[in-house]
Design a protein around this motif. Structure first.
Motif, PDB file in Angstrom:
ATOM      1  N   LEU A  43      14.827 -24.083  18.016  1.00  0.00           N
ATOM      2  CA  LEU A  43      13.520 -23.974  18.664  1.00  0.00           C
ATOM      3  C   LEU A  43      12.784 -25.308  18.567  1.00  0.00           C
ATOM      4  N   GLY A  44      12.914 -25.934  17.392  1.00  0.00           N
ATOM      5  CA  GLY A  44      12.318 -27.262  17.214  1.00  0.00           C
ATOM      6  C   GLY A  44      12.929 -28.265  18.178  1.00  0.00           C
ATOM      7  N   ALA A  45      14.238 -28.101  18.436  1.00  0.00           N
ATOM      8  CA  ALA A  45      14.928 -29.012  19.347  1.00  0.00           C
ATOM      9  C   ALA A  45      14.371 -28.884  20.761  1.00  0.00           C
ATOM     10  N   ILE A  46      14.054 -27.645  21.138  1.00  0.00           N
ATOM     11  CA  ILE A  46      13.482 -27.445  22.483  1.00  0.00           C
ATOM     12  C   ILE A  46      12.133 -28.171  22.569  1.00  0.00           C
ATOM     13  N   LEU A  47      11.349 -28.022  21.519  1.00  0.00           N
ATOM     14  CA  LEU A  47      10.049 -28.706  21.500  1.00  0.00           C
ATOM     15  C   LEU A  47      10.243 -30.227  21.516  1.00  0.00           C
ATOM     16  N   ASP A  48      11.219 -30.686  20.724  1.00  0.00           N
ATOM     17  CA  ASP A  48      11.502 -32.133  20.682  1.00  0.00           C
ATOM     18  C   ASP A  48      11.925 -32.636  22.051  1.00  0.00           C
ATOM     19  N   THR A  49      12.754 -31.818  22.712  1.00  0.00           N
ATOM     20  CA  THR A  49      13.269 -32.224  24.015  1.00  0.00           C
ATOM     21  C   THR A  49      12.136 -32.298  25.036  1.00  0.00           C
ATOM     22  N   LEU A  50      11.274 -31.286  24.982  1.00  0.00           N
ATOM     23  CA  LEU A  50      10.132 -31.305  25.910  1.00  0.00           C
ATOM     24  C   LEU A  50       9.237 -32.500  25.621  1.00  0.00           C
ATOM     25  N   GLN A  51       9.062 -32.764  24.329  1.00  0.00           N
ATOM     26  CA  GLN A  51       8.213 -33.901  23.940  1.00  0.00           C
ATOM     27  C   GLN A  51       8.841 -35.211  24.410  1.00  0.00           C
ATOM     28  N   ALA A  52      10.163 -35.314  24.220  1.00  0.00           N
ATOM     29  CA  ALA A  52      10.858 -36.536  24.631  1.00  0.00           C
ATOM     30  C   ALA A  52      10.746 -36.716  26.140  1.00  0.00           C
ATOM     31  N   ALA A  53      10.813 -35.579  26.854  1.00  0.00           N
ATOM     32  CA  ALA A  53      10.709 -35.658  28.316  1.00  0.00           C
ATOM     33  C   ALA A  53       9.325 -36.147  28.712  1.00  0.00           C
ATOM     34  N   SER A  54       8.307 -35.663  27.997  1.00  0.00           N
ATOM     35  CA  SER A  54       6.948 -36.081  28.342  1.00  0.00           C
ATOM     36  C   SER A  54       6.685 -37.528  27.940  1.00  0.00           C
ATOM     37  N   ASP A  55       7.459 -38.014  26.965  1.00  0.00           N
ATOM     38  CA  ASP A  55       7.269 -39.404  26.519  1.00  0.00           C
ATOM     39  C   ASP A  55       8.040 -40.407  27.384  1.00  0.00           C
ATOM     40  N   LYS A  83      23.352 -31.791  24.538  1.00  0.00           N
ATOM     41  CA  LYS A  83      23.684 -30.713  25.475  1.00  0.00           C
ATOM     42  C   LYS A  83      22.528 -30.539  26.472  1.00  0.00           C
ATOM     43  N   PRO A  84      22.826 -30.067  27.707  1.00  0.00           N
ATOM     44  CA  PRO A  84      21.754 -29.915  28.694  1.00  0.00           C
ATOM     45  C   PRO A  84      20.829 -28.739  28.383  1.00  0.00           C
ATOM     46  N   LEU A  85      19.576 -28.883  28.766  1.00  0.00           N
ATOM     47  CA  LEU A  85      18.600 -27.807  28.616  1.00  0.00           C
ATOM     48  C   LEU A  85      17.782 -27.750  29.903  1.00  0.00           C
ATOM     49  N   ALA A  86      17.942 -26.672  30.687  1.00  0.00           N
ATOM     50  CA  ALA A  86      17.222 -26.473  31.950  1.00  0.00           C
ATOM     51  C   ALA A  86      17.252 -27.755  32.784  1.00  0.00           C
ATOM     52  N   PHE A  87      16.087 -28.322  33.098  1.00  0.00           N
ATOM     53  CA  PHE A  87      16.061 -29.501  33.965  1.00  0.00           C
ATOM     54  C   PHE A  87      16.248 -30.799  33.182  1.00  0.00           C
ATOM     55  N   ILE A  88      16.418 -30.689  31.868  1.00  0.00           N
ATOM     56  CA  ILE A  88      16.578 -31.897  31.053  1.00  0.00           C
ATOM     57  C   ILE A  88      18.062 -32.049  30.712  1.00  0.00           C
TER      58      ILE A  88
END
Lengths: 393, 223
Positions: free
Chosen positions: A33-45, A343-348
């Motif tokens: 779950l933290g990874a999803i948050l990290d990934t979203l954060q990385a995408a926003s950064d 690994k891929p996550l949705a649009f990321i």
């Protein structure tokens, strides 16, 4: 003393292994779950603060007239403007394998040369020059409308070859789309873009997907002076305020964050789920430790009779709990780090798990051990020897 | 002054709202090197007295001096340290750790001392040899007979070389032959190693081995 802790840990192997597994799964889930948050954060950064992004004021999915580009480019302080349209097609050979595609106009390449560089390209059939400011390697791409440039990471993943024609199924823009790979790119050191995208020509999209309508998704603005970004953003939005297609302009980074904010309260929900999982496992782990210690009440009485102090009894039981939870947590967190990252996550295209998330999960595991071990350890340390010896299991 | 000097000791337990007097102003003196048997009917306070002398329970009032230390005044870690240095305790049901071998069980009290693993092993082996179980050092309690388990428990009680051995019905759970072996061992520890031994027993035959017999009834000495 540590030997005694280990021996007690393995007196009921099944229980120890099951408890360790439950902590492992819980901390794996927490890290995921933290990874999803990290990934979203990385995408926003991933965007730059030095560039502006202009989109439709109502929604990101609404198009803007391409003609806005000229008007925006005339605003003092704007060095260059390019366009990007989210394409969102799928590879029919690999429908689950998501990757990013953008239609971009020719100004995209000079604007993003600090982020990506052309690594390899096919030669054009006819020797043509390229416009000033363009990378000469883009000659073939610029000469052929269905041409595309693909990131080296994606090339490797899909096992595509330079010059190959690939077919994608459009989703936002229906139909079968053919692209000829005319070049590959890689990310520049310190660049904010990854190397797993497919970039193709805006005019191909206009011709085939927009039925000749000169529309685009987002304008990206390169500025002469980044300190002017707020003023220029206001100017752009003021320019189109009373039109049918009002705009919203913000830094590219804020734009990325806004993209993530489409998920609404999902990050909050993920955090709450993570904490709920950890709390549940805390209760289970504490219960297991209480049972484990209760079974050994008379042995604790014997140890105290032999001269073991309340403190040493307390320490041994907390250590037992900490070893189980830290072991499970360590494995779970590292499993998430090395099993999910990339690994891929949705649009990321690539999941990101920061080491901070891994260390937080491990710290939680240690804390879990301390807390779950505290109650039985405290009970055991407070136990009077005569009461402990009197108890028959 | 006696080596174990018990003066006007009271022990009162509170069960719910009821107060139960187990020892009622008991006084007893035991000299160093003595082998004393405590006898009496169930509930007479024998085990309570043994627990008080061993510092695993505290008197409600009175003075309890053992080997020059007023243990009634010791608390927590101090008392634990005193126990490990002064007392060897032998339980009726042996109370060995089932997950440890005989050798490891005997080593347990030595974990409280700063010494190398090799030294600990050496001392534990010596204690096992003393009780005649050197060849059973790697056996777990479940692999030993009752008599052997009790001998391991005795080895554990004497491995740290305490001056006082407290035995709570050490033959109570054993057959006659094994019980006899244990009693002979206790006699030997008293005679050859000068251990002061206080033994609670119901068995008159076992009590005959002691130098002195002390009878308790309803928390007071009767003989």
């Amino acid at each position: 003393m540590f030997h005694l802790v280990l021996v007690n840990l393995f007196r009921n192997k099944l229980r120890t292994v099951l408890t360790l597994l439950s902590v492992l799964v819980a901390l794996f889930l927490y890290s995921s779950l933290g990874a999803i948050l990290d990934t979203l954060q990385a995408a926003s950064d991933s965007g730059s603060r030095e560039r502006l992004a202009t989109r439709h004021a109502i929604a990101l999915t609404n198009f803007l007239p391409y003609s806005y580009k000229q008007r925006i480019a005339q605003i003092p302080g704007v060095k260059r403007v390019c366009t990007q349209v989210w394409f969102g097609a799928r590879d029919p050979q690999d429908r689950g394998g998501f990757f990013t595609q953008f239609a971009v106009d020719n100004d995209f390449w000079p604007m993003y040369k600090k982020d990506i560089r052309i690594v390899e390209a096919t030669k054009p059939q006819v020797a043509l020059g390229v416009p000033a400011g363009q990378d000469p390697k883009l000659a073939a791409y610029l000469a052929e409308r269905p041409a595309c440039i693909v990131g080296v990471g994606l090339m490797k993943k899909k096992n595509w070859k330079l010059g190959q024609t690939i077919h994608l199924d459009g989703t936002i823009f229906p139909g079968t789309w053919d692209f000829v790979i005319r070049g590959t790119y890689d990310k520049q050191p310190g660049g904010t873009w990854d190397n797993e995208m497919l970039l193709f020509r805006q005019d191909y999209l206009v011709e085939k997907g927009l039925k000749g309508n000169e529309l685009t998704g987002v304008f990206k603005l390169e500025l002469n002076d980044k300190s002017q970004s707020a003023a220029i953003a206001r100017q752009v939005d003021a320019m189109f305020e009373n039109s049918d297609n009002a705009t919203k302009t913000e830094s590219e980074q804020a734009f990325g964050a806004g993209f993530v904010s489409m998920f609404g309260n999902v990050p909050f929900a993920l955090r709450m789920i993570g904490f709920a999982v950890v709390f549940t496992i805390l209760v289970i782990s504490a219960n297991t430790m209480v049972m484990s210690v209760r079974e050994r009440t008379s042995e604790i009485g014997v140890l105290k009779t032999l001269g073991f102090s309340d403190g040493s009894i307390f320490g041994m039981i907390v250590a037992e709990a900490a070893i189980i939870t830290t072991g499970g947590g360590l494995i779970g967190a590292l499993l998430a780090k090395f099993g999910l990252e990339g690994k891929p996550l949705a649009f990321i295209p690539q999941m990101v798990i920061r080491w901070e998330t891994v260390f937080t999960a491990i710290a939680i595991a240690v804390l879990l051990g301390a807390v779950s071990g505290f109650i039985p350890a405290w009970q055991a340390s407070r136990l009077r020897i005569v009461d402990a010896l009197r108890r028959v299991d | 002054m006696a080596w174990v000097d018990i003066r006007d000791v009271h022990k009162v337990y509170e069960r719910d709202t009821q107060k139960v007097t187990v020892l009622d102003g008991l006084s007893l003196q035991i000299q160093e090197g003595e082998f004393v048997a405590l006898m009496g009917p169930s509930g007479s306070g024998k085990t309570t007295l043994l627990n008080l002398i061993g510092g695993i329970d505290q008197p409600t009032s009175g003075d309890l001096v053992v080997a020059g230390t007023n243990i009634a005044a010791l608390k927590g870690a101090q008392l634990a340290k005193w126990r490990s240095a002064t007392i060897g305790y032998i339980f009726q049901l042996y109370n060995l750790m089932p997950v440890l071998t005989a050798q490891q069980n005997v080593e347990l009290p030595l974990m409280l001392y700063k010494m190398s693993g090799a030294e600990r092993k050496k001392r534990a082996s010596f204690a096992l040899e003393l009780v005649g179980l050197a060849d059973r050092s790697t056996h777990y309690p479940r692999q030993l007979s009752g008599g052997q388990e009790q001998r391991v428990a005795i080895a554990r009680a004497l491995v740290s070389d305490p001056k006082l051995l407290l035995a709570d019905e050490p033959t109570g759970d054993l057959d006659r032959k094994s019980g006899e072996e244990i009693l002979q061992l206790l006699e030997r520890l008293n005679r050859e190693f000068k251990k002061t031994i206080i033994m609670v027993t119901h068995d008159p035959h076992a009590a005959e081995r002691a130098h002195r017999l002390v009878h308790l009834d309803k928390g007071v000495l009767t003989a």
